[in-house]
Write a protein that holds these residues in place. Structure first.
Motif, mmCIF file in Angstrom:
data_model
loop_
_atom_site.group_PDB
_atom_site.id
_atom_site.type_symbol
_atom_site.label_atom_id
_atom_site.label_comp_id
_atom_site.label_asym_id
_atom_site.label_seq_id
_atom_site.Cartn_x
_atom_site.Cartn_y
_atom_site.Cartn_z
ATOM 1 N N GLU A 83 52.005 42.052 41.866
ATOM 2 C CA GLU A 83 50.895 42.221 42.806
ATOM 3 C C GLU A 83 50.898 41.143 43.887
ATOM 4 O O GLU A 83 50.655 41.430 45.065
ATOM 5 C CB GLU A 83 49.554 42.205 42.053
ATOM 6 N N ASP A 84 51.194 39.911 43.494
ATOM 7 C CA ASP A 84 51.208 38.810 44.466
ATOM 8 C C ASP A 84 52.313 39.019 45.503
ATOM 9 O O ASP A 84 52.102 38.811 46.703
ATOM 10 C CB ASP A 84 51.400 37.476 43.751
ATOM 11 N N HIS A 85 53.490 39.420 45.047
ATOM 12 C CA HIS A 85 54.584 39.678 45.983
ATOM 13 C C HIS A 85 54.234 40.838 46.912
ATOM 14 O O HIS A 85 54.494 40.776 48.119
ATOM 15 C CB HIS A 85 55.876 39.993 45.228
ATOM 16 N N TYR A 86 53.671 41.881 46.339
ATOM 17 C CA TYR A 86 53.323 43.061 47.143
ATOM 18 C C TYR A 86 52.284 42.710 48.212
ATOM 19 O O TYR A 86 52.449 43.054 49.395
ATOM 20 C CB TYR A 86 52.794 44.171 46.232
ATOM 21 N N LEU A 87 51.231 42.017 47.815
ATOM 22 C CA LEU A 87 50.170 41.692 48.768
ATOM 23 C C LEU A 87 50.671 40.745 49.857
ATOM 24 O O LEU A 87 50.290 40.866 51.021
ATOM 25 C CB LEU A 87 48.972 41.086 48.032
ATOM 26 N N ARG A 88 51.539 39.805 49.495
ATOM 27 C CA ARG A 88 52.094 38.909 50.519
ATOM 28 C C ARG A 88 52.951 39.689 51.504
ATOM 29 O O ARG A 88 52.880 39.474 52.721
ATOM 30 C CB ARG A 88 52.899 37.776 49.883
ATOM 31 N N LEU A 89 53.781 40.597 50.991
ATOM 32 C CA LEU A 89 54.638 41.389 51.870
ATOM 33 C C LEU A 89 53.809 42.256 52.804
ATOM 34 O O LEU A 89 54.086 42.333 54.010
ATOM 35 C CB LEU A 89 55.572 42.259 51.029
ATOM 36 N N MET A 90 52.783 42.907 52.286
ATOM 37 C CA MET A 90 51.945 43.766 53.133
ATOM 38 C C MET A 90 51.226 42.944 54.208
ATOM 39 O O MET A 90 51.156 43.344 55.378
ATOM 40 C CB MET A 90 50.901 44.512 52.280
ATOM 41 N N ALA A 91 50.686 41.790 53.822
ATOM 42 C CA ALA A 91 49.991 40.934 54.789
ATOM 43 C C ALA A 91 50.956 40.449 55.863
ATOM 44 O O ALA A 91 50.614 40.421 57.059
ATOM 45 C CB ALA A 91 49.346 39.748 54.070
ATOM 46 N N SER A 92 52.178 40.095 55.462
ATOM 47 C CA SER A 92 53.167 39.604 56.419
ATOM 48 C C SER A 92 53.593 40.701 57.378
ATOM 49 O O SER A 92 53.768 40.467 58.583
ATOM 50 C CB SER A 92 54.380 39.052 55.668
ATOM 51 N N MET A 93 53.757 41.921 56.876
ATOM 52 C CA MET A 93 54.118 43.043 57.739
ATOM 53 C C MET A 93 53.030 43.310 58.773
ATOM 54 O O MET A 93 53.325 43.601 59.945
ATOM 55 C CB MET A 93 54.386 44.290 56.894
ATOM 56 N N ARG A 94 51.796 43.189 58.364
ATOM 57 C CA ARG A 94 50.690 43.391 59.317
ATOM 58 C C ARG A 94 50.700 42.311 60.393
ATOM 59 O O ARG A 94 50.497 42.599 61.574
ATOM 60 C CB ARG A 94 49.353 43.406 58.575
ATOM 61 N N ILE A 95 50.918 41.077 59.991
ATOM 62 C CA ILE A 95 50.943 39.974 60.956
ATOM 63 C C ILE A 95 52.049 40.194 61.985
ATOM 64 O O ILE A 95 51.865 39.920 63.182
ATOM 65 C CB ILE A 95 51.125 38.629 60.225
ATOM 66 N N LEU A 96 53.214 40.714 61.536
ATOM 67 C CA LEU A 96 54.339 40.958 62.437
ATOM 68 C C LEU A 96 54.257 42.326 63.116
ATOM 69 O O LEU A 96 55.187 42.722 63.811
ATOM 70 C CB LEU A 96 55.660 40.827 61.680
ATOM 71 N N ARG A 97 53.157 43.026 62.903
ATOM 72 C CA ARG A 97 52.909 44.331 63.539
ATOM 73 C C ARG A 97 53.977 45.362 63.196
ATOM 74 O O ARG A 97 54.363 46.187 64.023
ATOM 75 C CB ARG A 97 52.753 44.169 65.054
ATOM 76 N N MET A 98 54.458 45.307 61.977
ATOM 77 C CA MET A 98 55.339 46.346 61.470
ATOM 78 C C MET A 98 54.499 47.512 60.958
ATOM 79 O O MET A 98 53.406 47.295 60.409
ATOM 80 C CB MET A 98 56.211 45.803 60.330
ATOM 81 N N GLU A 99 55.006 48.704 61.111
ATOM 82 C CA GLU A 99 54.310 49.894 60.623
ATOM 83 C C GLU A 99 54.555 50.029 59.124
ATOM 84 O O GLU A 99 55.710 50.125 58.675
ATOM 85 C CB GLU A 99 54.818 51.139 61.343
ATOM 86 N N ILE A 100 53.489 50.014 58.333
ATOM 87 C CA ILE A 100 53.628 50.126 56.885
ATOM 88 C C ILE A 100 53.639 51.611 56.509
ATOM 89 O O ILE A 100 52.666 52.323 56.775
ATOM 90 C CB ILE A 100 52.487 49.403 56.160
#
Length: 281
Positions: A44-61
């Motif tokens: 869960e920690d890895h997943y949430l960090r990855l999702m937050a980082s993708m949002r910061i870099l404006r990647m489409e999830i």
């Protein structure tokens, strides 16, 4: 075998080209994840960090990028490499798709999952000689981008070359204010008496998974005082212990910095608690 967008390829196959934005611009993120007996540590920690980082870099999830999907792709790669009964290091890389110059043509992403066997199922304390030095050729810029696990790691690469050339096992990085930020491959903690310190993310350190877990463990323990605060190079030689944390090694004690040698009593205590947290997560 390597997992590229859900399709398995042999490790010597060519499935990327010269237009890859991770190669061209470092337009990519990655997670280094430990898996043991098909159990993903701190998923869960890895997943949430990855999702937050993708949002910061404006990647489409993608809509299907759930935590369950991440776990499914990791385990599919583990099983394809016949590593389901072994401890495994996973690298899960996400990058923006081809096209454009600095301005991308799309924010859609692709991913790669790699799996490699590790030697031990749980974190163990390496008590061999582990000497570090400050790396002062370049500095970490203390901002939000420096807290993300991106592919922009050239300071870590050059610092690793410096360490190798000079016989050190690692180096400590400084920010523009000449404060200790982290090691080349993880977060750094300092122990003085019953006080344990680690730099704040405001100082520019990586928002590390094991760092987060240890902060939670320390918050529930009696007998230790904990601070997230700046560490000066002067404090290093006054410390009783220094150690480095990351998701693959767990806790790595530093045994020497310049003329100062360190113990590992607190590191050993916390490593046992970290292993217990990994089993329960």
């Amino acid at each position: 075998m390597i997992n590229f967008n859900g399709n398995l390829h042999s490790k010597d196959s060519y499935f990327l080209n010269q237009e890859n934005r991770g190669l061209r611009y470092g337009d990519a993120l990655f997670e280094a994840i430990r898996v043991v007996n098909n159990k993903v540590f701190f998923l869960e920690d890895h997943y949430l960090r990855l999702m937050a980082s993708m949002r910061i870099l404006r990647m489409e999830i993608p809509m299907n990028f759930s935590m369950e999907f991440l776990e499914e792709q990791i385990l599919a790669t583990v099983n394809a490499n016949n590593l389901q009964s072994k401890p495994v290091r996973i690298r899960f890389t996400v990058f923006r798709n081809n096209g454009g110059l600095y301005l991308p043509k799309t924010n859609d992403i692709s991913y790669i999952v790699e799996a490699n066997a590790l030697n031990t199922p749980f974190f163990i304390l390496n008590e061999g000689a582990y000497e570090v030095e400050l790396f002062k050729d370049f500095y970490v810029n203390a901002d939000m981008l420096s807290t993300l696990k991106t592919n922009n790691k050239i300071i870590n690469v050059v610092g690793s070359v410096f360490a190798s050339e000079n016989g050190y096992q690692n180096c400590l990085l400084l920010n523009q204010d000449k404060r200790v930020v982290e090691a080349l491959n993880g977060n750094v903690f300092l122990v003085k008496g019953n006080l344990i310190k680690t730099p704040s993310v405001k100082d520019g350190c990586l928002n590390g998974i094991i760092r987060k877990k240890l902060i939670g463990i320390l918050g529930a323990l009696e007998g230790y005082e904990f601070e997230e605060s700046a560490i000066s190079p002067f404090e290093l030689q006054k410390a009783d212990e220094l150690f480095i944390t990351n998701a693959i090694v767990g806790i790595q004690p530093i045994t020497k910095y310049r003329k100062k040698e360190y113990g590992s009593t607190v590191a050993a205590d916390l490593l046992g608690k970290l292993n217990a947290a990994a089993r329960l997560n």
